[in-house]
Motif scaffolding. Structure first.
Motif, PDB file in Angstrom:
ATOM      1  N   TYR A  32      34.392  44.007 -14.311  1.00  0.00           N
ATOM      2  CA  TYR A  32      34.842  44.793 -13.161  1.00  0.00           C
ATOM      3  C   TYR A  32      33.608  45.112 -12.343  1.00  0.00           C
ATOM      4  O   TYR A  32      32.589  45.574 -12.885  1.00  0.00           O
ATOM      5  CB  TYR A  32      35.526  46.079 -13.651  1.00  0.00           C
ATOM      6  CG  TYR A  32      36.210  46.899 -12.594  1.00  0.00           C
ATOM      7  CD1 TYR A  32      35.907  48.236 -12.407  1.00  0.00           C
ATOM      8  CD2 TYR A  32      37.211  46.339 -11.791  1.00  0.00           C
ATOM      9  CE1 TYR A  32      36.550  48.998 -11.459  1.00  0.00           C
ATOM     10  CE2 TYR A  32      37.857  47.088 -10.840  1.00  0.00           C
ATOM     11  CZ  TYR A  32      37.528  48.423 -10.676  1.00  0.00           C
ATOM     12  OH  TYR A  32      38.179  49.166  -9.730  1.00  0.00           O
ATOM     13  N   PHE A  33      33.690  44.830 -11.039  1.00  0.00           N
ATOM     14  CA  PHE A  33      32.509  44.940 -10.193  1.00  0.00           C
ATOM     15  C   PHE A  33      32.852  45.755  -8.950  1.00  0.00           C
ATOM     16  O   PHE A  33      33.951  45.648  -8.396  1.00  0.00           O
ATOM     17  CB  PHE A  33      32.024  43.535  -9.786  1.00  0.00           C
ATOM     18  CG  PHE A  33      31.763  42.657 -10.979  1.00  0.00           C
ATOM     19  CD1 PHE A  33      32.772  41.857 -11.501  1.00  0.00           C
ATOM     20  CD2 PHE A  33      30.518  42.642 -11.591  1.00  0.00           C
ATOM     21  CE1 PHE A  33      32.553  41.064 -12.612  1.00  0.00           C
ATOM     22  CE2 PHE A  33      30.286  41.847 -12.699  1.00  0.00           C
ATOM     23  CZ  PHE A  33      31.298  41.060 -13.213  1.00  0.00           C
ATOM     24  N   LEU A  34      31.886  46.554  -8.528  1.00  0.00           N
ATOM     25  CA  LEU A  34      32.130  47.461  -7.410  1.00  0.00           C
ATOM     26  C   LEU A  34      30.944  47.418  -6.459  1.00  0.00           C
ATOM     27  O   LEU A  34      29.808  47.149  -6.863  1.00  0.00           O
ATOM     28  CB  LEU A  34      32.297  48.904  -7.903  1.00  0.00           C
ATOM     29  CG  LEU A  34      33.290  49.170  -9.040  1.00  0.00           C
ATOM     30  CD1 LEU A  34      32.634  49.053 -10.406  1.00  0.00           C
ATOM     31  CD2 LEU A  34      33.887  50.569  -8.898  1.00  0.00           C
ATOM     32  N   TRP A  35      31.214  47.708  -5.208  1.00  0.00           N
ATOM     33  CA  TRP A  35      30.161  47.915  -4.217  1.00  0.00           C
ATOM     34  C   TRP A  35      30.262  49.349  -3.712  1.00  0.00           C
ATOM     35  O   TRP A  35      31.347  49.844  -3.391  1.00  0.00           O
ATOM     36  CB  TRP A  35      30.295  46.951  -3.054  1.00  0.00           C
ATOM     37  CG  TRP A  35      29.834  45.563  -3.375  1.00  0.00           C
ATOM     38  CD1 TRP A  35      30.598  44.520  -3.807  1.00  0.00           C
ATOM     39  CD2 TRP A  35      28.489  45.055  -3.283  1.00  0.00           C
ATOM     40  NE1 TRP A  35      29.822  43.403  -3.994  1.00  0.00           N
ATOM     41  CE2 TRP A  35      28.528  43.698  -3.676  1.00  0.00           C
ATOM     42  CE3 TRP A  35      27.264  45.609  -2.898  1.00  0.00           C
ATOM     43  CZ2 TRP A  35      27.392  42.897  -3.708  1.00  0.00           C
ATOM     44  CZ3 TRP A  35      26.145  44.810  -2.920  1.00  0.00           C
ATOM     45  CH2 TRP A  35      26.212  43.464  -3.333  1.00  0.00           C
ATOM     46  N   TYR A  36      29.088  50.002  -3.626  1.00  0.00           N
ATOM     47  CA  TYR A  36      28.985  51.346  -3.093  1.00  0.00           C
ATOM     48  C   TYR A  36      28.010  51.326  -1.928  1.00  0.00           C
ATOM     49  O   TYR A  36      27.040  50.564  -1.906  1.00  0.00           O
ATOM     50  CB  TYR A  36      28.476  52.322  -4.157  1.00  0.00           C
ATOM     51  CG  TYR A  36      29.492  52.751  -5.182  1.00  0.00           C
ATOM     52  CD1 TYR A  36      29.739  51.977  -6.312  1.00  0.00           C
ATOM     53  CD2 TYR A  36      30.208  53.933  -5.033  1.00  0.00           C
ATOM     54  CE1 TYR A  36      30.674  52.371  -7.261  1.00  0.00           C
ATOM     55  CE2 TYR A  36      31.143  54.342  -5.989  1.00  0.00           C
ATOM     56  CZ  TYR A  36      31.362  53.555  -7.086  1.00  0.00           C
ATOM     57  OH  TYR A  36      32.284  53.948  -8.032  1.00  0.00           O
ATOM     58  N   LYS A  37      28.254  52.213  -1.001  1.00  0.00           N
ATOM     59  CA  LYS A  37      27.387  52.375   0.168  1.00  0.00           C
ATOM     60  C   LYS A  37      26.788  53.773   0.082  1.00  0.00           C
ATOM     61  O   LYS A  37      27.472  54.735  -0.289  1.00  0.00           O
ATOM     62  CB  LYS A  37      28.267  52.241   1.417  1.00  0.00           C
ATOM     63  CG  LYS A  37      27.626  52.531   2.729  1.00  0.00           C
ATOM     64  CD  LYS A  37      28.694  52.364   3.812  1.00  0.00           C
ATOM     65  CE  LYS A  37      28.182  52.677   5.182  1.00  0.00           C
ATOM     66  NZ  LYS A  37      29.248  52.486   6.202  1.00  0.00           N
ATOM     67  N   THR A  45      29.260  56.091  -1.836  1.00  0.00           N
ATOM     68  CA  THR A  45      30.674  56.052  -1.445  1.00  0.00           C
ATOM     69  C   THR A  45      31.245  54.703  -1.843  1.00  0.00           C
ATOM     70  O   THR A  45      30.683  53.661  -1.505  1.00  0.00           O
ATOM     71  CB  THR A  45      30.813  56.232   0.076  1.00  0.00           C
ATOM     72  OG1 THR A  45      30.206  57.463   0.453  1.00  0.00           O
ATOM     73  CG2 THR A  45      32.278  56.241   0.499  1.00  0.00           C
ATOM     74  N   PHE A  46      32.370  54.734  -2.551  1.00  0.00           N
ATOM     75  CA  PHE A  46      33.001  53.496  -2.989  1.00  0.00           C
ATOM     76  C   PHE A  46      33.477  52.678  -1.788  1.00  0.00           C
ATOM     77  O   PHE A  46      34.077  53.209  -0.841  1.00  0.00           O
ATOM     78  CB  PHE A  46      34.190  53.826  -3.896  1.00  0.00           C
ATOM     79  CG  PHE A  46      35.055  52.642  -4.209  1.00  0.00           C
ATOM     80  CD1 PHE A  46      36.284  52.481  -3.598  1.00  0.00           C
ATOM     81  CD2 PHE A  46      34.622  51.668  -5.099  1.00  0.00           C
ATOM     82  CE1 PHE A  46      37.082  51.393  -3.876  1.00  0.00           C
ATOM     83  CE2 PHE A  46      35.408  50.576  -5.378  1.00  0.00           C
ATOM     84  CZ  PHE A  46      36.643  50.431  -4.769  1.00  0.00           C
ATOM     85  N   LEU A  47      33.200  51.358  -1.838  1.00  0.00           N
ATOM     86  CA  LEU A  47      33.621  50.467  -0.759  1.00  0.00           C
ATOM     87  C   LEU A  47      34.758  49.547  -1.186  1.00  0.00           C
ATOM     88  O   LEU A  47      35.821  49.518  -0.584  1.00  0.00           O
ATOM     89  CB  LEU A  47      32.447  49.587  -0.336  1.00  0.00           C
ATOM     90  CG  LEU A  47      31.515  50.083   0.749  1.00  0.00           C
ATOM     91  CD1 LEU A  47      30.409  49.063   0.967  1.00  0.00           C
ATOM     92  CD2 LEU A  47      32.268  50.333   2.052  1.00  0.00           C
ATOM     93  N   ILE A  48      34.494  48.774  -2.200  1.00  0.00           N
ATOM     94  CA  ILE A  48      35.435  47.732  -2.597  1.00  0.00           C
ATOM     95  C   ILE A  48      35.113  47.303  -4.015  1.00  0.00           C
ATOM     96  O   ILE A  48      33.974  47.439  -4.468  1.00  0.00           O
ATOM     97  CB  ILE A  48      35.359  46.536  -1.617  1.00  0.00           C
ATOM     98  CG1 ILE A  48      36.519  45.568  -1.819  1.00  0.00           C
ATOM     99  CG2 ILE A  48      34.008  45.827  -1.704  1.00  0.00           C
ATOM    100  CD1 ILE A  48      36.639  44.531  -0.699  1.00  0.00           C
ATOM    101  N   TYR A  88      23.150  49.581   0.040  1.00  0.00           N
ATOM    102  CA  TYR A  88      24.333  49.085  -0.665  1.00  0.00           C
ATOM    103  C   TYR A  88      23.963  48.778  -2.116  1.00  0.00           C
ATOM    104  O   TYR A  88      23.001  48.069  -2.391  1.00  0.00           O
ATOM    105  CB  TYR A  88      24.877  47.823   0.017  1.00  0.00           C
ATOM    106  CG  TYR A  88      25.520  48.131   1.345  1.00  0.00           C
ATOM    107  CD1 TYR A  88      24.742  48.384   2.470  1.00  0.00           C
ATOM    108  CD2 TYR A  88      26.901  48.219   1.465  1.00  0.00           C
ATOM    109  CE1 TYR A  88      25.323  48.708   3.683  1.00  0.00           C
ATOM    110  CE2 TYR A  88      27.492  48.536   2.677  1.00  0.00           C
ATOM    111  CZ  TYR A  88      26.692  48.781   3.779  1.00  0.00           C
ATOM    112  OH  TYR A  88      27.274  49.109   4.986  1.00  0.00           O
ATOM    113  N   PHE A  89      24.769  49.330  -3.011  1.00  0.00           N
ATOM    114  CA  PHE A  89      24.566  49.107  -4.439  1.00  0.00           C
ATOM    115  C   PHE A  89      25.733  48.314  -4.996  1.00  0.00           C
ATOM    116  O   PHE A  89      26.895  48.639  -4.725  1.00  0.00           O
ATOM    117  CB  PHE A  89      24.487  50.434  -5.198  1.00  0.00           C
ATOM    118  CG  PHE A  89      23.256  51.247  -4.907  1.00  0.00           C
ATOM    119  CD1 PHE A  89      23.292  52.281  -3.987  1.00  0.00           C
ATOM    120  CD2 PHE A  89      22.073  50.974  -5.562  1.00  0.00           C
ATOM    121  CE1 PHE A  89      22.156  53.044  -3.723  1.00  0.00           C
ATOM    122  CE2 PHE A  89      20.929  51.726  -5.308  1.00  0.00           C
ATOM    123  CZ  PHE A  89      20.970  52.764  -4.383  1.00  0.00           C
ATOM    124  N   CYS A  90      25.444  47.308  -5.778  1.00  0.00           N
ATOM    125  CA  CYS A  90      26.508  46.713  -6.555  1.00  0.00           C
ATOM    126  C   CYS A  90      26.442  47.308  -7.954  1.00  0.00           C
ATOM    127  O   CYS A  90      25.384  47.752  -8.418  1.00  0.00           O
ATOM    128  CB  CYS A  90      26.448  45.191  -6.549  1.00  0.00           C
ATOM    129  SG  CYS A  90      25.438  44.425  -7.775  1.00  0.00           S
TER     130      CYS A  90
END
Lengths: 113, 116
Positions: A32-37, A45-48, A88-90
Motif C-alpha cells: 500500500y503506497f501513499l503520497w503526501y504533500k 496532507t494526504f494526496l492519493i 512531496y513524500f511517498c
C-alpha cells in the motif's frame, strides 16, 4: 536501511506542464503506497494512494502509477499549478492491519510561473 | 469536524528537562501514530498506539522516550532529560479502524521541539 527512496531532492517545473515525482522501494512486503504533500510548518496532507493490486489510480490532476516488478512508483501532476509548490513524500506500508508508514526523504517541487 | 490536534506547536527546553507533547486524534479515530522529522529528512516512525495499548514501539529510542494513549484524554509523547539531538518536528497521525484494513493516516500540524 532506507526502504523507501526519493532520489530527487528537488524538482522545478513550469506552470501548466506535467510534474513527475518518483519513488523506489526495496521491501517486497509493502502493498500500500501513499503520497503526501507538505507545506513548511504544517503537517503532511494526504494526496492519493494505491494498493498493490492496481497499477494506476487517478484523482483529478493527480495520478499515481505503480510498477511492482521494478518496485517503483510515480506521482504525476498535470497541469502543475503554483499552489502545488511543496515537499512531496511517498510512503509505504503493509496493508493488512493498521501499520506504520515508511517515508521517503521527500522531493521539493517548485512550480515556476 | 476538527482534524488532528497537537499542542504545543512550539516547545523550547533546556538540556536535561522533560518535554511533553500532546495529540488528540480525529473524532472516531482509534489509532494514533507518532513520527519524528529531523531537518531535511523524511518522517520516521516512532510508535503506534491504540487506546491504553502500545501496539508497535519499534521506532522509539529505548531510553528517555515513552508514549501513552489513555482511555480518556490525548496521547502523550514524553521525552525525559532532553538532549540537543532531540530537536526535531514531532508529528502525530491518526486513522480509523476499518475492519483491520490500513487506512490513510491524517496528520496533525506537528510540535517543533528545540533543545537549547
Amino acid at each position: 536501511d532506507q526502504q523507501v527512496k526519493q532520489n530527487s531532492p528537488s524538482l522545478s517545473v513550469q506552470e501548466g506542464r506535467i510534474s513527475i515525482l518518483n519513488c523506489d522501494y526495496t521491501n517486497s512486503m509493502f502493498d500500500y503506497f501513499l503520497w503526501y504533500k507538505k507545506y513548511p510548518a504544517e503537517g503532511p496532507t494526504f494526496l492519493i494512494s494505491i494498493s498493490s493490486i492496481k497499477d494506476k489510480n487517478e484523482d483529478g490532476r493527480f495520478t499515481v502509477f505503480l510498477n511492482k516488478s521494478a518496485k517503483h512508483l510515480s506521482l504525476h501532476i498535470v497541469p502543475s499549478q503554483p499552489g502545488d509548490s511543496a515537499v512531496y513524500f511517498c510512503a509505504a506500508s503493509v496493508r493488512q492491519g493498521a501499520q506504520k508508514l515508511v517515508f521517503g526523504q521527500g522531493t521539493r517541487l517548485t512550480i515556476n510561473p | 469536524n476538527a482534524g488532528v490536534m497537537q499542542n504545543p506547536r512550539h516547545l523550547v527546553r533546556r538540556r536535561g528537562q522533560e518535554a511533553r507533547l500532546r495529540c488528540s486524534p480525529m473524532k472516531g479515530h482509534s489509532h494514533v501514530y507518532w513520527y519524528r522529522q529531523l531537518p531535511e529528512e523524511g518522517l520516521k516512525f516512532m510508535v503506534y498506539l491504540q487506546k491504553e495499548n502500545i501496539i508497535d514501539e519499534s521506532g522509539m529510542p529505548k531510553e528517555r522516550f515513552s508514549a501513552e494513549f489513555p482511555k480518556e484524554g490525548p496521547s502523550i509523547l514524553r521525552i525525559q532529560q532532553v538532549v540537543r539531538g532531540d530537536s526535531a518536528a514531532y508529528f502525530c497521525a491518526s486513522s480509523p479502524e476499518l475492519a483491520g484494513i490500513t487506512y490513510e493516516q491524517f496528520f496533525g500540524p506537528g510540535t517543533r521541539l528545540t533543545v537549547l
